[in-house]
Design an enzyme around this catalytic site. Structure first.
Site, PDB file in Angstrom:
ATOM      1  N   ASP A 447      -1.019 -54.347 -72.407  1.00 13.94           N
ATOM      2  CA  ASP A 447       0.155 -53.535 -72.699  1.00 13.94           C
ATOM      3  C   ASP A 447       0.183 -53.165 -74.181  1.00 13.94           C
ATOM      4  OD1 ASP A 447       2.600 -52.277 -72.306  1.00 13.94           O
ATOM      5  OD2 ASP A 447       3.573 -54.024 -71.394  1.00 13.94           O
ATOM      6  N   ASP A 512       7.173 -47.264 -66.210  1.00 17.25           N
ATOM      7  CA  ASP A 512       8.052 -48.402 -65.942  1.00 17.25           C
ATOM      8  C   ASP A 512       9.119 -48.036 -64.913  1.00 17.25           C
ATOM      9  OD1 ASP A 512       6.792 -50.194 -67.512  1.00 17.25           O
ATOM     10  OD2 ASP A 512       8.250 -50.200 -69.141  1.00 17.25           O
TER      11      ASP A 512
END
Ligand code: GLA
Length: 691
Positions: A447, A512
């Site tokens: 990430d 997301d």
């Protein structure tokens, strides 16, 4: 590729041709044709088309050159701009040699007076419509490179021009926008040191008449995960030229004598079969030429993020893993929160040791249990970032990008590590290497949740290629030393999705936002050039944590089954009925996933235009299909027409689950009626050709 007449090079792909005029007497090659296939005779005639007659205030070269410099009689955005120590910027390129091995053309130029070489590369991977281009500079004198694009793509003049691109923001990634191209320059890009969710480095151009199934479409992308820029220019004569390259502001790099610079690749792809044809050609290319293991079938994964957030421990992860395995998941990924003092996003990032209270015996017992359950183990990391509230930062406050004496800016309570410092790169590689060596880890979710700001004495990092190059080097080394590990690229969702990172990761997290209705749009944008094989898609809980939408479980599954299926719900809270439905849907997914991940995508009804969106994948062999249909917010009583499947090869097709048989001509003429009725009804139909 071949030289069909002196200086006339033709690059041929299965469905397109690209003609260069290298001998036209100009410095760099002129673009003679990019479009439908042409024979040698036509290629020679195209290369002989003279430049437009001179007109006041205009350049005859603008929109015709493959790699325009910023000097001479040229006014377009330059692909190349150099500045010498005496402030001079004049260059004139003289062709030395043109060499080709049939697949790779190198045009070697030298500067008329200074010892600088420029090589333009063209590579045509066999069997694909993609044309890869990049440029290489080598200098024996110091020079500042203000701009060095990978390519300038010249699109033939048409009566009008339309631009398709992907824009977005956090939680609303890869939205397709399609708009008339005005006269002038449209600049897309990122000055965020990562690709960014705001724009994706890809554009498609057409004359305004192309559709999903018909028309000429010219597309170009950049294989780069750092700061970048695409300048799409509609010139006074209506021509369109797109400069595609790394970096945003100048200078890109300062070269000392005896050094050089190689740009990342830009890939261009023409399709005569509309936007759908272009996407299918991109998908074939990305699977075969970009993804490290594009031929793999990706497993169904479980990810803990939406279930346990930062508050994870050995017991709750084992509980999730047991449920996930029972549903049929094959890979268990523990997300953020397993290390240091991390229980929220404000602390612990950088302290990559399992939290001693929540994992008293380290990761070993959890990994062992996950393996025992028959799943691979995956783990979340965010190696490039650090919370100021961490032992790492307290020990090495000088490891981050910062402008001493100026305010320090945090985003998500974090700063970014300067990977250009050898000790930082060594530390970062070291702990990851050890983590992968010590545990049976199959998958790493990498990430990156904030861009670089405040670059301090290393100001160049904002516009240079440095951060991404350092990241690539670490990833390449980890992949080499741990060949069994697969990586997922994530940057607060789809903030680092591009052909550069896809060459070193196996799949990406597109957003997301896991609301299935929003995902239809995100996935449509994503699918413009990236294949389903690389698109992680989770089924999460209702109401959705972000949008509050309560969509049926089947619908959430069906949307996620159009990519690499994952589950991200809080499984201990799922009812028995939900678990049973999930088991059936996961097992259906396993039957169709090869078709989805490796098949040819047909976008049948766009969620932007229809509230009954539909899409289908056809297997490479043409003998299996998976058809996805949704009623997305459609008003009750407005039935969706059957979805027509004109692309199915002739023969008899059978619904593999229901057994119903259909002639291909029936499915083309009438279509497949899934009987969708209620709002947010959905269906996935698995068709098999039986004769
Ligand atoms: C980012 C990612 C999410 C999740 C969180 C964890 O937002 O995009 O998927 O991993 O970080 O902090």
């Amino acid at each position: 590729m071949s030289e069909v007449a002196p200086g006339v090079w033709v690059l041929r792909t299965p469905n397109s041709a690209y003609v260069l005029n290298v001998g036209g007497g100009e410095d760099v090659p002129l673009a003679a044709h990019w479009g439908a296939p042409v024979d040698d005779e036509a290629a020679i005639a195209l290369a002989a088309v003279p430049l437009a007659p001179p007109r006041g205030w205009e350049s005859r070269l603008d929109g015709r050159e493959e790699y325009p410099s910023d000097t001479g009689l040229r006014f377009t955005e330059p692909a190349l701009a150099l500045r010498f120590p005496d402030d001079s910027r004049a260059v004139r390129w003289v062709l030395d040699t043109a060499e080709s091995d049939g697949q790779h053309l190198l045009l070697r130029y030298r500067e008329q007076t200074r010892p600088i070489a420029l090589t333009l590369h063209y590579r045509v991977p066999a069997g694909h419509d993609a044309i890869e281009r990049w440029a290489e500079l080598a200098t024996d004198v110091p020079v500042e490179v203000l701009r060095a694009d990978s390519a300038a793509w010249c699109v033939p003049a048409r009566e009008s021009a339309r631009l398709s691109s992907l824009h977005g923001r956090w939680g609303a990634d890869s939205r397709l926008q399609r708009t008339d191209l005005p006269a002038g320059t449209v600049r897309l890009g990122s000055r965020r040191t990562t690709t960014s969710p705001m724009h994706n480095p890809w554009v498609a151009l057409d004359d305004g008449s192309a559709t999903e199934t018909h028309g000429e479409v010219w597309t170009a992308a950049l294989a780069w995960s750092g700061t970048w820029r695409i300048d799409v220019q509609r010139l006074p004569d209506g021509r369109v030229a797109a400069g595609v390259g790394a970096g945003h502001e100048a200078p890109l790099v300062r070269l000392a004598a005896g050094t050089g610079h190689t740009t990342p690749k830009s890939v261009g792809l023409f399709s005569g079969d509309g936007f759908g044809g272009a996407s299918r050609a991109w998908h074939d290319y990305v699977r075969a030429e970009i993804l490290p293991h594009g031929d793999e079938v990706r497993p169904v994964l479980y990810n803990s993020w939406e279930a346990t957030g930062f508050l994870l421990d050995e017991a709750n992860q084992i509980a999730l893993a047991e449920r996930a395995a029972a549903l049929g998941c094959e890979l268990f990924v523990m997300d953020d929160g397993w290390f240091g003092t991390r229980v929220a996003d404000n602390a612990g990032l950088g302290d990559w040791l399992p939290n001693a209270e929540r994992f008293p015996n380290g990761l070993g017992p959890l990994v062992a249990r996950v393996r025992e359950l028959g799943m691979g183990f995956g783990i979340w990391v965010e190696p490039e970032a650090v919370n100021p509230d961490s032992d790492l930062y307290r020990a090495h406050p000088d490891w981050v990008y910062a402008s001493p004496g100026y305010p320090r800016h945090e985003l998500r309570n974090q700063l970014v590590l300067d990977l250009g410092k050898p000790e930082v790169a060594a530390w970062l590689h070291g702990w990851l290497d050890q983590l992968l060596a010590e545990h049976d880890i199959a998958f790493v979710k990498w990430d990156m949740n904030r861009p670089v700001t405040d670059p301090g004495p290393y100001g160049d990092v904002l516009w240079s290629t440095r951060h991404a190059e350092n990241l690539y080097a670490i990833l390449d080394r980890l992949r080499r030393d741990h060949p069994g590990v697969r990586f997922e690229s994530c940057a607060s969702g789809g903030g680092r999705v591009d052909l550069g990172i896809l060459a070193r990761t196996d799949q990406v997290w597109p957003s997301d936002n896991t609301d299935a209705s929003d995902r239809l749009h995100i996935q449509e944008g994503f699918s413009q050039l990236y294949p389903a094989r690389a698109m992680t898609a989770w089924v999460t809980d209702a109401p959705n944590f972000l949008t509050g939408n309560r969509l049926p479980l089947r619908y959430r599954f069906h949307v996620a089954m159009a990519g690499v299926l994952g589950i991200g719900g809080d499984l201990p809270k799922w009812t028995l009925e939900e678990q049973q439905a999930a088991i059936a849907l996961i097992s259906q997914y396993k039957r169709i996933r090869k078709v989805v991940q490796h098949g040819r995508l047909f976008r049948l009804r766009s969620p932007r235009e229809s509230d009954a969106p539909a899409l289908a994948y056809l297997s490479a062999a043409g003998d299996e299909a998976a058809v996805f249909q949704f009623l997305d917010g459609r008003r009750f009583g407005e039935p969706a027409p059957p979805v027509r499947l004109p692309f199915l090869p002739a023969g008899t097709w059978e619904d593999a689950d229901a057994g119903t048989r259909y002639p291909a001509a029936f499915l083309a003429a009438h279509g497949l009626d899934a009987g969708l009725f209620r709002t947010y009804d959905s269906a996935v139909t698995h068709l098999r050709k039986i004769s």
